[in-house]
Motif scaffolding. Sequence first.
Motif, PDB file in Angstrom:
ATOM      1  N   HIS A 105     -31.244  23.694  42.895  1.00 35.97           N
ATOM      2  CA  HIS A 105     -30.460  22.365  42.640  1.00 35.97           C
ATOM      3  C   HIS A 105     -30.096  22.111  41.455  1.00 35.97           C
ATOM      4  O   HIS A 105     -28.728  22.242  41.008  1.00 35.97           O
ATOM      5  N   ARG A 106     -30.832  21.904  40.477  1.00 38.74           N
ATOM      6  CA  ARG A 106     -30.466  21.383  39.281  1.00 38.74           C
ATOM      7  C   ARG A 106     -31.351  22.257  37.900  1.00 38.74           C
ATOM      8  O   ARG A 106     -31.058  21.951  36.869  1.00 38.74           O
ATOM      9  N   GLY A 107     -32.267  23.437  38.451  1.00 41.95           N
ATOM     10  CA  GLY A 107     -32.705  24.150  37.384  1.00 41.95           C
ATOM     11  C   GLY A 107     -34.193  23.879  36.981  1.00 41.95           C
ATOM     12  O   GLY A 107     -34.391  24.718  35.959  1.00 41.95           O
ATOM     13  N   ALA A 108     -34.628  22.894  37.389  1.00 46.26           N
ATOM     14  CA  ALA A 108     -36.062  22.514  36.924  1.00 46.26           C
ATOM     15  C   ALA A 108     -37.019  23.465  37.310  1.00 46.26           C
ATOM     16  O   ALA A 108     -36.704  24.270  38.520  1.00 46.26           O
ATOM     17  N   THR A 109     -38.318  23.741  36.591  1.00 51.13           N
ATOM     18  CA  THR A 109     -38.997  24.628  36.894  1.00 51.13           C
ATOM     19  C   THR A 109     -39.763  24.300  37.965  1.00 51.13           C
ATOM     20  O   THR A 109     -40.191  23.211  38.278  1.00 51.13           O
ATOM     21  N   VAL A 110     -39.690  25.139  39.054  1.00 44.20           N
ATOM     22  CA  VAL A 110     -40.486  24.763  40.507  1.00 44.20           C
ATOM     23  C   VAL A 110     -41.931  24.887  40.568  1.00 44.20           C
ATOM     24  O   VAL A 110     -42.533  23.645  40.813  1.00 44.20           O
ATOM     25  N   CYS A 111     -42.481  25.922  39.970  1.00 45.33           N
ATOM     26  CA  CYS A 111     -44.058  26.035  39.910  1.00 45.33           C
ATOM     27  C   CYS A 111     -44.390  25.722  38.155  1.00 45.33           C
ATOM     28  O   CYS A 111     -44.003  26.639  37.588  1.00 45.33           O
ATOM     29  N   ARG A 112     -45.321  24.764  37.999  1.00 47.34           N
ATOM     30  CA  ARG A 112     -45.684  24.593  36.847  1.00 47.34           C
ATOM     31  C   ARG A 112     -47.105  24.845  36.444  1.00 47.34           C
ATOM     32  O   ARG A 112     -47.688  24.760  35.362  1.00 47.34           O
ATOM     33  N   GLU A 113     -47.821  25.583  37.444  1.00 49.37           N
ATOM     34  CA  GLU A 113     -49.166  25.963  37.374  1.00 49.37           C
ATOM     35  C   GLU A 113     -49.171  27.630  37.004  1.00 49.37           C
ATOM     36  O   GLU A 113     -48.189  28.318  37.768  1.00 49.37           O
ATOM     37  N   PRO A 114     -50.262  28.088  36.187  1.00 41.47           N
ATOM     38  CA  PRO A 114     -49.908  29.499  35.987  1.00 41.47           C
ATOM     39  C   PRO A 114     -50.389  30.401  36.972  1.00 41.47           C
ATOM     40  O   PRO A 114     -50.029  31.648  37.338  1.00 41.47           O
ATOM     41  N   ARG A 115     -51.322  29.907  38.190  1.00 41.14           N
ATOM     42  CA  ARG A 115     -51.761  30.714  39.184  1.00 41.14           C
ATOM     43  C   ARG A 115     -52.435  29.695  40.049  1.00 41.14           C
ATOM     44  O   ARG A 115     -52.782  28.645  39.863  1.00 41.14           O
ATOM     45  N   GLY A 116     -52.635  30.031  41.341  1.00 47.35           N
ATOM     46  CA  GLY A 116     -53.384  29.339  42.667  1.00 47.35           C
ATOM     47  C   GLY A 116     -52.925  29.712  43.644  1.00 47.35           C
ATOM     48  O   GLY A 116     -52.673  30.887  44.129  1.00 47.35           O
ATOM     49  N   ASN A 117     -52.977  29.005  44.598  1.00 46.92           N
ATOM     50  CA  ASN A 117     -52.561  29.123  46.155  1.00 46.92           C
ATOM     51  C   ASN A 117     -52.153  27.827  46.772  1.00 46.92           C
ATOM     52  O   ASN A 117     -52.346  26.727  46.333  1.00 46.92           O
ATOM     53  N   ALA A 118     -50.731  27.823  47.154  1.00 48.68           N
ATOM     54  CA  ALA A 118     -50.043  26.913  47.793  1.00 48.68           C
ATOM     55  C   ALA A 118     -49.395  27.395  48.961  1.00 48.68           C
ATOM     56  O   ALA A 118     -48.849  28.112  49.064  1.00 48.68           O
ATOM     57  N   LYS A 119     -49.202  26.577  50.093  1.00 52.28           N
ATOM     58  CA  LYS A 119     -48.227  26.749  50.914  1.00 52.28           C
ATOM     59  C   LYS A 119     -47.090  26.504  50.863  1.00 52.28           C
ATOM     60  O   LYS A 119     -46.110  27.111  51.265  1.00 52.28           O
ATOM     61  N   ASN A 120     -46.537  25.604  49.907  1.00 47.99           N
ATOM     62  CA  ASN A 120     -45.308  25.032  49.590  1.00 47.99           C
ATOM     63  C   ASN A 120     -45.379  24.811  48.003  1.00 47.99           C
ATOM     64  O   ASN A 120     -46.260  24.535  47.249  1.00 47.99           O
ATOM     65  N   PHE A 121     -44.165  24.822  47.552  1.00 49.31           N
ATOM     66  CA  PHE A 121     -43.847  24.424  46.362  1.00 49.31           C
ATOM     67  C   PHE A 121     -42.778  23.451  46.099  1.00 49.31           C
ATOM     68  O   PHE A 121     -41.566  23.652  46.665  1.00 49.31           O
ATOM     69  N   GLN A 122     -43.018  22.268  45.382  1.00 44.95           N
ATOM     70  CA  GLN A 122     -42.141  21.123  45.594  1.00 44.95           C
ATOM     71  C   GLN A 122     -41.520  21.039  43.985  1.00 44.95           C
ATOM     72  O   GLN A 122     -42.417  20.888  43.090  1.00 44.95           O
ATOM     73  N   CYS A 123     -40.124  21.004  43.950  1.00 52.60           N
ATOM     74  CA  CYS A 123     -39.646  20.760  42.458  1.00 52.60           C
ATOM     75  C   CYS A 123     -39.847  19.177  42.273  1.00 52.60           C
ATOM     76  O   CYS A 123     -39.710  18.337  43.042  1.00 52.60           O
ATOM     77  N   PHE A 124     -40.524  19.097  41.218  1.00 52.73           N
ATOM     78  CA  PHE A 124     -40.781  17.556  40.831  1.00 52.73           C
ATOM     79  C   PHE A 124     -39.768  16.655  40.689  1.00 52.73           C
ATOM     80  O   PHE A 124     -39.732  15.382  40.637  1.00 52.73           O
ATOM     81  N   TYR A 125     -38.562  17.299  40.267  1.00 52.94           N
ATOM     82  CA  TYR A 125     -37.234  16.402  39.756  1.00 52.94           C
ATOM     83  C   TYR A 125     -36.761  15.730  41.060  1.00 52.94           C
ATOM     84  O   TYR A 125     -36.564  14.474  40.902  1.00 52.94           O
ATOM     85  N   HIS A 126     -36.393  16.410  42.098  1.00 52.55           N
ATOM     86  CA  HIS A 126     -35.681  15.802  43.041  1.00 52.55           C
ATOM     87  C   HIS A 126     -36.391  16.097  44.453  1.00 52.55           C
ATOM     88  O   HIS A 126     -35.997  15.646  45.670  1.00 52.55           O
ATOM     89  N   GLY A 127     -37.613  16.676  44.378  1.00 51.10           N
ATOM     90  CA  GLY A 127     -38.555  16.628  45.809  1.00 51.10           C
ATOM     91  C   GLY A 127     -37.851  18.067  46.609  1.00 51.10           C
ATOM     92  O   GLY A 127     -38.730  17.858  47.768  1.00 51.10           O
ATOM     93  N   TRP A 128     -37.286  18.884  46.254  1.00 54.06           N
ATOM     94  CA  TRP A 128     -36.924  20.085  47.115  1.00 54.06           C
ATOM     95  C   TRP A 128     -38.299  20.878  47.343  1.00 54.06           C
ATOM     96  O   TRP A 128     -38.873  21.068  46.425  1.00 54.06           O
ATOM     97  N   VAL A 129     -38.485  21.282  48.493  1.00 53.18           N
ATOM     98  CA  VAL A 129     -39.647  22.039  48.773  1.00 53.18           C
ATOM     99  C   VAL A 129     -39.160  23.436  49.177  1.00 53.18           C
ATOM    100  O   VAL A 129     -38.653  23.575  50.088  1.00 53.18           O
ATOM    101  N   PHE A 130     -40.029  24.340  48.788  1.00 53.74           N
ATOM    102  CA  PHE A 130     -39.923  25.724  49.118  1.00 53.74           C
ATOM    103  C   PHE A 130     -41.190  26.415  49.684  1.00 53.74           C
ATOM    104  O   PHE A 130     -42.253  26.131  49.192  1.00 53.74           O
ATOM    105  N   GLY A 131     -41.120  27.239  50.590  1.00 54.43           N
ATOM    106  CA  GLY A 131     -42.124  27.902  51.080  1.00 54.43           C
ATOM    107  C   GLY A 131     -42.669  29.038  50.131  1.00 54.43           C
ATOM    108  O   GLY A 131     -41.820  29.447  49.153  1.00 54.43           O
ATOM    109  N   CYS A 132     -43.662  29.745  50.355  1.00 53.92           N
ATOM    110  CA  CYS A 132     -44.220  30.564  49.568  1.00 53.92           C
ATOM    111  C   CYS A 132     -43.364  32.023  49.881  1.00 53.92           C
ATOM    112  O   CYS A 132     -43.519  32.990  49.466  1.00 53.92           O
ATOM    113  N   ASP A 133     -42.303  32.109  50.728  1.00 57.25           N
ATOM    114  CA  ASP A 133     -41.379  33.104  51.077  1.00 57.25           C
ATOM    115  C   ASP A 133     -40.146  32.750  50.194  1.00 57.25           C
ATOM    116  O   ASP A 133     -38.984  33.503  50.175  1.00 57.25           O
TER     117      ASP A 133
END
Length: 438
Positions: free
Chosen positions: A86-114
């Motif tokens: 969308h606008r280029g913000a870093t989506v995942c800001r943690e170095p490692r972990g487990n997540a079903k989804n990744f949400q961009c903090f800027y405008h709230g777009w949500v992406f699956g682990c695929d």
Amino acid sequence: MSDKLDIKLIDRGDEHFRVSREAFVREDVMDAEYARIFDKCWLYVGHESEFKKPGDFVARTVARRNLLVTKNNEGEIGAFFNTCPHRGATVCREPRGNAKNFQCFYHGWVFGCDGKLKSQPGKESYCEDFNAEGRGNLMPVPRFAIYAGFCFVSYDPDIVPLEDYLAGAREYLDLVSKYSEAGMGVNEGMQEYAIRANWKLLVENSIDGYHAVSTHATYLDYLKNTNGSLSSTKLEGISRDLGNGHAVLEYAAPWGRPIASWVPLFGEDGKGEIEAIHARLVELHGQEMADRMAFKNRNILIFPNLVINDIMAITVRTFYPQSPDYMLINGWSLAPNEESEWARKYRLSNFLEFLGPGGFATPDDVEALESCQNGFKNHRQVPWSDISKGMSKDVPSYDDELQMRAFWSRWNQHINGLLPEPATRGAEAAPATERVVA
């Protein structure tokens, strides 16, 4: 940038091989390295053991790109550019972990682990087929492949398959992967540090057997004075050019290895466990291969900047230049998943004691490399570094410099546009030959 730089960087004759010290200090050389090497080669990004279940992820910077590597719900590992479409913000800001989804903090777009777009606030304000062609998904890295558990990416969509690229190095990655029936795994945690020197100095140092006795004399003296730390084995072995810029040192050494070389320091209980590990290796791979796995050490270079030190512990290390005289290094410890608590204790002790940033070896190496970089201030008056040791030998020793010449020859091909066309590069899978001078 022209096809060739305006200086001669490699000078090779029948019995001499020299590298221009300008290759270590010039900004345009580093720019060419990113454009012609790091953007065109297979680069290590992680190990498949870091992705045990769906949703496991790591976020890493690989050759100036921020990447997100994830395991999806189908159990497939993939690599994406860690930037919102969308606008280029870093989506995942943690170095490692487990997540079903990744949400961009800027405008709230949500992406699956695929990497696929799953939710889009204000979706009604976009056209119905906005994501029909995937324009809202995370962008995958052009090429991603795994060999023997080692995960690689490439930013060149036309690069040769990873197996062809690895050439003779496949033998050594296979060897490391066969230590364990349950699979090899990266231990939790990593080493991160910096050196004020050119990244190619660390390439040289990582496969340089010549400096061990002099530079690391303190460590060898420490082992001699620590009861039971050494066997009677002497440092001796060979170096090999594995093709495509890859190289290896393979040698015997006096220190102990959890796979599966015992020293008195490990104690009698440890001796029984080490002997059992070796016996199982014999059962699985035969006496010759088991002895090689247990009693030989290996410093492996995968061009351009992956080093696997299979020595008193197994270290996986990458490093990237931030400027001609400054690099960042990341290192991980690799071990058999079924390894006992006793063996893991000695492995991690070795990993930290010798290979860690505060251990015996790394501070020595840092001082040596930074001293070289400081010496390169005189490059106009003393313009060449010599890498000729062992050129006249049929079988170069572990402390010769064949392996560095293998790296530098490939580096020169990339930098000066001398590589064959992609369709013919697969023919280079056989190891290159070293000219022998009688």
